[in-house]
Design a protein around this motif. Sequence first.
Motif, short mmCIF file in Angstrom:
data_model
loop_
_atom_site.label_atom_id
_atom_site.label_comp_id
_atom_site.label_asym_id
_atom_site.label_seq_id
_atom_site.Cartn_x
_atom_site.Cartn_y
_atom_site.Cartn_z
N ASP A 46 0.80 -1.23 0.00
CA ASP A 46 0.00 0.00 0.00
C ASP A 46 0.83 1.27 0.00
N THR A 47 2.11 1.17 -0.28
CA THR A 47 2.98 2.34 -0.26
C THR A 47 3.61 2.52 -1.64
N TYR A 48 3.59 3.75 -2.13
CA TYR A 48 4.32 4.07 -3.35
C TYR A 48 5.76 4.38 -2.94
N VAL A 49 6.71 3.98 -3.76
CA VAL A 49 8.13 4.20 -3.47
C VAL A 49 8.73 5.01 -4.61
N LEU A 50 9.32 6.13 -4.26
CA LEU A 50 10.03 6.97 -5.21
C LEU A 50 11.51 6.75 -4.98
N ARG A 51 12.20 6.23 -5.99
CA ARG A 51 13.64 6.06 -5.92
C ARG A 51 14.26 7.23 -6.68
N ALA A 52 15.13 7.98 -5.99
CA ALA A 52 15.64 9.22 -6.57
C ALA A 52 17.09 9.44 -6.18
N PRO A 53 17.79 10.29 -6.96
CA PRO A 53 19.15 10.68 -6.56
C PRO A 53 19.12 11.46 -5.26
N VAL A 54 20.25 11.51 -4.58
CA VAL A 54 20.34 12.20 -3.29
C VAL A 54 19.88 13.65 -3.41
N ARG A 55 20.27 14.33 -4.47
CA ARG A 55 19.97 15.75 -4.62
C ARG A 55 18.61 16.04 -5.27
N TYR A 56 17.81 15.06 -5.49
CA TYR A 56 16.51 15.25 -6.14
C TYR A 56 15.58 16.06 -5.24
N SER A 57 15.00 17.11 -5.78
CA SER A 57 14.06 17.95 -5.04
C SER A 57 12.63 17.57 -5.44
N VAL A 58 11.90 17.00 -4.51
CA VAL A 58 10.52 16.63 -4.78
C VAL A 58 9.71 17.86 -5.13
N GLU A 59 9.88 18.93 -4.38
CA GLU A 59 9.11 20.14 -4.59
C GLU A 59 9.35 20.72 -5.99
N ALA A 60 10.60 20.74 -6.44
CA ALA A 60 10.92 21.30 -7.75
C ALA A 60 10.45 20.41 -8.90
N ASN A 61 10.23 19.13 -8.60
CA ASN A 61 9.86 18.17 -9.64
C ASN A 61 8.48 17.58 -9.42
N VAL A 62 7.64 18.24 -8.64
CA VAL A 62 6.35 17.66 -8.27
C VAL A 62 5.46 17.41 -9.49
N ARG A 63 5.56 18.25 -10.51
CA ARG A 63 4.71 18.05 -11.70
C ARG A 63 5.07 16.75 -12.41
N SER A 64 6.36 16.50 -12.65
CA SER A 64 6.75 15.25 -13.33
C SER A 64 6.49 14.04 -12.44
N LEU A 65 6.66 14.20 -11.14
CA LEU A 65 6.37 13.11 -10.21
C LEU A 65 4.88 12.78 -10.23
N THR A 66 4.04 13.80 -10.29
CA THR A 66 2.59 13.60 -10.37
C THR A 66 2.24 12.83 -11.64
N ASP A 67 2.88 13.18 -12.76
CA ASP A 67 2.64 12.46 -14.01
C ASP A 67 3.04 10.99 -13.89
#
Length: 183
Positions: free
Chosen positions: A40-61
């Motif tokens: 029941d959990t989504y997992v986002l695997r990302a680089p250390v410096r990845y900013s969720v806030e700056a990339n929220v649109r592509s993450l939403t897609d």
Amino acid sequence: MAKREQWNEEEVLRAIARGEIEVRRSARRKKTVAVSKEIDTYVLRAPVRYSVEANVRSLTDLLNRLSARDHSSAADLVEVAEEMSRRYFEGRLRPASIRWVTNQNISRWASTTTSTGDIRISHRLQSVPRWVLETVVVHELVHLQIGPHSKEFHALADRHPRQAEAKLYLEGFSDGERFSRRR
């Protein structure tokens, strides 16, 4: 977490704050991100410096694309089992329970306890196409009637028209998992 029609950017940020989306950062990952679902959990695997806030649109897609092909809830699994039983066995083969589990070893996709009628499906199959999941469920439904993999067993399991194709898919999927663990 309940199944949703569409994610929006605010919901993504709230889900991260609530832990419904787990962000796993890796120094080995340099540029790409990946989203998957584990129970029941989504997992986002990302680089250390990845900013969720700056990339929220592509993450939403990404989340919306994953959700569009999602068949991973407990209710979805029960629905698949009921549908496969009706379609291929006139509704005769019905498990006492069917559920996602995380304790299947790496060489096993699912298991059935014939004495209790319980079916356990590996959470690793939550991301496969529905037709692949259907073939695994059909295979396990047959175990409710026939334990060993005999000719009679395979004659029933092969009622799903994509059984052979799914076997090849799962072999490739398994090879991909083994390869990614070695890196």
